[in-house]
Design a protein around this motif. Structure first.
Motif, PDB file in Angstrom:
ATOM      1  N   LYS A 248       0.833  -1.214   0.000  1.00 27.05           N
ATOM      2  CA  LYS A 248       0.000   0.000   0.000  1.00 27.05           C
ATOM      3  C   LYS A 248       0.861   1.255   0.000  1.00 27.05           C
ATOM      4  O   LYS A 248       0.401   2.338  -0.295  1.00 27.05           O
ATOM      5  CB  LYS A 248      -0.917   0.041   1.232  1.00 27.05           C
TER       6      LYS A 248
ATOM      7  N   ILE B  96     -11.315  -0.410  -4.809  1.00 28.91           N
ATOM      8  CA  ILE B  96     -11.172   0.419  -3.604  1.00 28.91           C
ATOM      9  C   ILE B  96     -10.256   1.609  -3.919  1.00 28.91           C
ATOM     10  O   ILE B  96     -10.511   2.733  -3.498  1.00 28.91           O
ATOM     11  CB  ILE B  96     -10.625  -0.415  -2.418  1.00 28.91           C
ATOM     12  N   LEU B  97      -9.237   1.321  -4.731  1.00 29.37           N
ATOM     13  CA  LEU B  97      -8.322   2.406  -5.126  1.00 29.37           C
ATOM     14  C   LEU B  97      -9.053   3.464  -5.929  1.00 29.37           C
ATOM     15  O   LEU B  97      -8.808   4.662  -5.795  1.00 29.37           O
ATOM     16  CB  LEU B  97      -7.192   1.849  -5.993  1.00 29.37           C
ATOM     17  N   ASN B 100     -11.112   5.354  -3.599  1.00 30.38           N
ATOM     18  CA  ASN B 100     -10.200   6.170  -2.798  1.00 30.38           C
ATOM     19  C   ASN B 100      -9.792   7.434  -3.557  1.00 30.38           C
ATOM     20  O   ASN B 100      -9.719   8.520  -2.998  1.00 30.38           O
ATOM     21  CB  ASN B 100      -8.973   5.328  -2.423  1.00 30.38           C
ATOM     22  N   SER B 106     -10.885   4.520   2.240  1.00 28.16           N
ATOM     23  CA  SER B 106     -10.208   3.273   1.913  1.00 28.16           C
ATOM     24  C   SER B 106     -10.496   2.223   2.979  1.00 28.16           C
ATOM     25  O   SER B 106     -10.792   2.561   4.127  1.00 28.16           O
ATOM     26  CB  SER B 106      -8.702   3.527   1.822  1.00 28.16           C
TER      27      SER B 106
END
Ligand code: SF4
Lengths: 354, 219
Positions: A248, B96-97, B100, B106
């Protein structure tokens, strides 16, 4: 060194054995995914071929492409390439300068008319007649047109020559374009990369010298042998991608575990190049192995694709005026239509009352 | 500009702008409409409107006995693809990105393998829904362009997404571009077609619940 001398004769003079040539041909055949049997034929053809006259033009560039080739970690391979070609003009590498250098170019063009190969690194400035990049009193645009006229083929080395590269990035102040935008009547091989892999340059030139023809190219003019697969196809982190294990950030647990770099912006899935197999610095590593996502440097407009650290699945827009304006307009139109309904209702009940 | 750059850039941007325009237009025009006052006498012991609304919403989530088993398939199948869609949209890492990037929110993602299985099940449920619509004479009579279009724009992103993830049929950049474009079409159609039920379902079911809670006899 005589132009008439065959490569085989030259190698013998240099003390390079036939065995070494065979090994080199075998190496080239393997990196270009040619059948193993072709390496002997390749060595034979190379030994009997004349050295290819090459004129190397450097335009709007950073010299990184030449550096990649000359400072490569495996000098025998890249040294060898200089034995295959007669580098008749290269501004960075040649000893002469000024008038003598330009003379050398003109002479090579005259002596090898229709047979020489032009290698270009750097994009071509076209704005205001191309005045933003010039050599020896001539714009790059003029030099390219003049030199390419009698060439056998052109090789655009690096993303700037192949696709415009960084000079072509927005707002492109010099009107930079790739070579293929200017020269449209000659075969052009693109070997993009910022910089390109030395083996891809060497292998392509060797193929040209050996077989006397252009290797198989993809739709963007890149040799399929080096640009046939994406980085993602050959990436050793791919199992993590398939499992959905992503780093991440660059210093989290996932990054330390070597998980996939998709979420931190890796462009490997849409980038065609051989970094994941040939690697850099003598096969030591490549960007993803060193912990950074692929920037996609061998693809057109890689600089303007929404940010190196933006994941591929995120959008690159985000114009607040468009989005906010649309939302506000929707609310206003909705309110107006409701207001209209209220008015209609009011007037209808007024009529009923009267 | 490549197809992928177009899809990630202008296509999504304008599709999202149209989506927002449509949503706000429909919501504003609906909620600002004049509302007729309910002049009926509430039945004795009628709960507050909010309680009836919530009760009505919950009650509508499953079959009422008088309907028997006739629509059980449609209901279960509907649940399967609705839950499936939610898992795909909110559980897949790259999605999700995307969210986001839009909202700054997130959360942890599900393993890609789970998403792939859910996608296949969802696709099968969507296909079954279409088959049922086409084979039931009553449903076929009731269905129009809006229904088929809504089905198509919902199914296309699931199918193209599955192909993109598994690198099937074309190059990844083409598959990804087609997937993103299918989402752009979904966003454009959403406010204007039957997909808008995603918003209206809360309003209509609550309204019906409130209505039933006030009138009629005690049940
Ligand atoms: S690190 Fe990049 S190239 Fe490697 S698997 Fe992940 S997304 Fe693909």
């Amino acid at each position: 060194m005589s132009e008439q001398e065959t490569i085989g004769e030259l190698l013998v003079k240099r003390g390079i054995s036939r065995r070494a040539l065979l090994k080199y041909a075998g190496y080239l055949a393997s990196v270009m995914a040619l059948p193993p049997t072709s390496s002997t034929a390749m060595a034979q053809a190379l030994a009997n071929a004349r050295r290819q006259s090459v004129i190397w033009l450097s335009f709007q560039e950073c010299t990184g492409c030449t550096e990649s080739l000359t400072r490569s970690f495996s000098p025998t391979i890249e040294d060898m390439i200089f034995d295959l070609i007669s580098l008749d003009y290269h501004e960075t590498l040649q000893a002469v300068s000024g008038y003598a250098a330009e003379e050398a170019r003109m002479q090579a063009m005259k002596e090898n008319k229709g047979k020489y190969v032009v290698v270009v690194d750097g994009s071509v400035s076209t704005k205001d007649g191309g005045v933003y990049s010039a050599n020896a009193g001539k714009t790059n645009l003029e030099t390219l047109q003049e030199t390419a006229k009698d060439a056998l083929a052109l090789i655009s080395v690096g993303t700037c020559a192949a696709f415009g590269g960084i000079p072509h990035a927005k707002p492109n102040p010099t009107g930079a374009v790739p070579v293929s935008d200017i020269i449209t009547d000659k075969p052009i091989i693109n070997i993009p990369g910022c910089p390109p892999i030395a083996e891809a340059i060497a292998g392509t030139v060797a193929y040209l010298v050996t077989f006397g023809k252009i290797p198989e190219l993809d739709h963007l003019g890149r040799p399929k042998a080096f640009f046939g697969d994406t980085i993602h196809d050959r990436c050793y982190r791919r199992p993590f991608y398939d499992k959905g294990l992503f780093a991440k950030s660059f210093d989290d647990e996932g990054a330390r575990n070597g998980w996939c770099l998709y979420e931190v912006g890796c462009k490997g899935p849409v980038t065609y190049n051989a970094c994941a197999t040939l690697k850099w610095n003598g096969g030591v590593s490549f960007p993803i192995q060193s912990g950074h996502g692929c920037l996609g440097c061998s693809e057109p407009d890689f600089w303007d694709r929404g940010g190196f650290y933006k994941p591929l699945s995120s959008w690159t827009g985000g114009n607040a005026a468009i989005i906010g304006g649309a939302a506000a307009a929707g609310a206003v139109v909705g309110a107006a239509s409701a207001l209209l309904a209220r008015r209609r209702k009011a007037s209808a009940s007024g009529e009923k009352g009267s | 500009m490549s197809l992928l750059d177009f899809a990630r850039g202008p296509a999504l941007e304008y599709a999202f702008a149209i989506f927002l325009f449509g949503i706000l237009w429909r919501i504003a025009s609906l909620f600002l409409l004049p509302r007729a006052k309910d002049r009926s006498v509430p039945r004795p012991g009628a709960p507050a409107a909010a309680v009836s609304a919530a009760r009505g919403f919950v009650r509508h989530m499953w079959l009422r006995p008088p309907y028997g088993q006739s629509t059980v398939f449609a209901l279960v199948n509907g649940y399967i693809f609705h839950v499936g869609l939610a898992i795909i949209v909110f559980g897949f890492g790259p999605h999700i990105l995307f969210i986001n990037g839009l909202t700054g929110l997130s959360w942890p993602n599900l393993p890609s393998g789970v998403i792939s299985v859910v996608s296949v099940v969802t696709l099968a449920a969507l296909a079954a829904a279409l088959v049922r619509r086409l084979t039931s004479p009553v449903l076929r009579l009731l269905s129009g362009f809006n229904d088929y279009m809504s089905w198509l724009v919902t199914t296309a992103p699931v199918l193209t997404g599955l192909l993109a993830v598994s690198h099937l049929g074309a190059k990844y950049e083409t598959l990804l571009a087609v997937h993103i474009l299918s989402i752009a079409v979904f966003l454009i159609w959403f406010p204007f077609g039957k997909l808008f039920h995603a918003f209206l379902v809360f309003v209509t079911r609550s309204q019906t619940g409130a209505f039933y809670g006030r009138r009629g006899v005690q049940i």
